[in-house]
Design a protein around this motif. Structure first.
Motif, PDB file in Angstrom:
ATOM      1  N   GLU A  21       0.834  -1.206   0.000  1.00  0.00           N
ATOM      2  CA  GLU A  21       0.000   0.000   0.000  1.00  0.00           C
ATOM      3  C   GLU A  21       0.870   1.258   0.000  1.00  0.00           C
ATOM      4  O   GLU A  21       0.518   2.262  -0.613  1.00  0.00           O
ATOM      5  N   GLU A  51      -5.494   4.155  -0.685  1.00  0.00           N
ATOM      6  CA  GLU A  51      -4.369   3.249  -0.381  1.00  0.00           C
ATOM      7  C   GLU A  51      -3.765   3.594   0.996  1.00  0.00           C
ATOM      8  O   GLU A  51      -3.441   2.701   1.771  1.00  0.00           O
ATOM      9  N   HIS A  54      -6.080   2.136   3.508  1.00  0.00           N
ATOM     10  CA  HIS A  54      -5.870   0.680   3.617  1.00  0.00           C
ATOM     11  C   HIS A  54      -4.643   0.390   4.479  1.00  0.00           C
ATOM     12  O   HIS A  54      -4.654  -0.514   5.312  1.00  0.00           O
ATOM     13  N   TYR A 111      -6.426  -9.357  -0.820  1.00  0.00           N
ATOM     14  CA  TYR A 111      -7.306  -9.134   0.330  1.00  0.00           C
ATOM     15  C   TYR A 111      -8.334 -10.252   0.496  1.00  0.00           C
ATOM     16  O   TYR A 111      -8.727 -10.567   1.618  1.00  0.00           O
ATOM     17  N   GLU A 137     -10.380  -2.352  -4.043  1.00  0.00           N
ATOM     18  CA  GLU A 137      -9.366  -2.663  -5.065  1.00  0.00           C
ATOM     19  C   GLU A 137     -10.045  -3.052  -6.382  1.00  0.00           C
ATOM     20  O   GLU A 137      -9.532  -2.764  -7.455  1.00  0.00           O
TER      21      GLU A 137
HETATM   22 FE   LIG Z   1      -5.230  -0.681  -1.352  1.00  0.00          FE
END
Ligand SMILES: [Fe+2]
Ligand SMILES: [Fe+2]
Length: 193
Positions: A21, A51, A54, A111, A137
């Motif tokens: 990320e 990102e 995340h 993920y 994503e």
């Molecule tokens: Fe991401």
């Protein structure tokens, strides 16, 4: 049921995602600054912010697992992300869009896989967040694919495989849970007999 192997795999994949990320966010920072279209700049800037978000969420998961990010991987992510961000200014419009789309398709699976490891090692509390990140994503992949297909050269390129529909992320996960619950109750009935 707790599964030590899945717990280790979960930690490893989260460490990879955490640094990934970072690389992605820095690369997108260079990417949005390199494009001139206002709407594209705004969307890629938003993707950069997602990102970073995340990364924050994955960092919290690692802390709750008493794990740390890999320090070498972190440095590598910084160098790669910054490097890609700079390259966006010289590579033209299509190549960064193509590279981003291809990368995002792998992030969806990363993920989803992490969510399965979380389920298998008893960290159901991570599952919803991990599946939500897989869905985000998916949106990223979809955006970059749509950009590539806008370009006359992009339309003639062979693209990475189209991911399954977004709804399949949760549906396939729920079906697996139901299947394992049915298998579990079958074993229970068999042992009671
Ligand atoms: Fe991401
Ligand atoms: Fe992404």
């Amino acid at each position: 049921m707790q599964d030590a192997d899945s717990s280790q795999k979960l930690t490893t994949i989260l460490q990879l995602a955490y640094s990934g990320e970072r690389a992605a966010a820095y690369a997108y920072r260079g990417h949005w600054k390199s494009v001139s279209d206002t709407a594209e700049r705004a969307r890629i800037k938003q993707i950069e912010d997602e990102e970073w978000h995340h990364r924050k969420l994955v960092g919290e998961m690692l802390r709750s697992l008493d794990a740390h990010p890999g320090s070498l991987r972190e440095i590598r992510a910084l160098i790669i992300g910054r490097g890609l961000g700079l390259l966006c200014h010289v590579m033209g419009w299509l190549a960064p869009m193509y590279g981003a789309g291809r990368l995002e398709s792998r992030n969806i699976v990363e993920y989803e896989t992490a969510a399965r490891y979380a389920r298998d090692c008893g960290r159901e509390d991570f599952v919803d967040c991990l599946l939500t990140m897989a869905e985000v994503e998916w949106d990223h992949e979809n955006y970059f694919r749509s950009r590539v297909l806008l370009h006359p050269v992009g339309r003639r390129l062979s693209l990475w495989p189209v991911p399954p529909p977004k709804e399949a992320i949760r549906k396939s996960f729920e079906q697996e849970v139901e299947k394992s619950e049915r298998a579990g109750s079958g074993i229970l009935i068999a042992t009671k007999r």
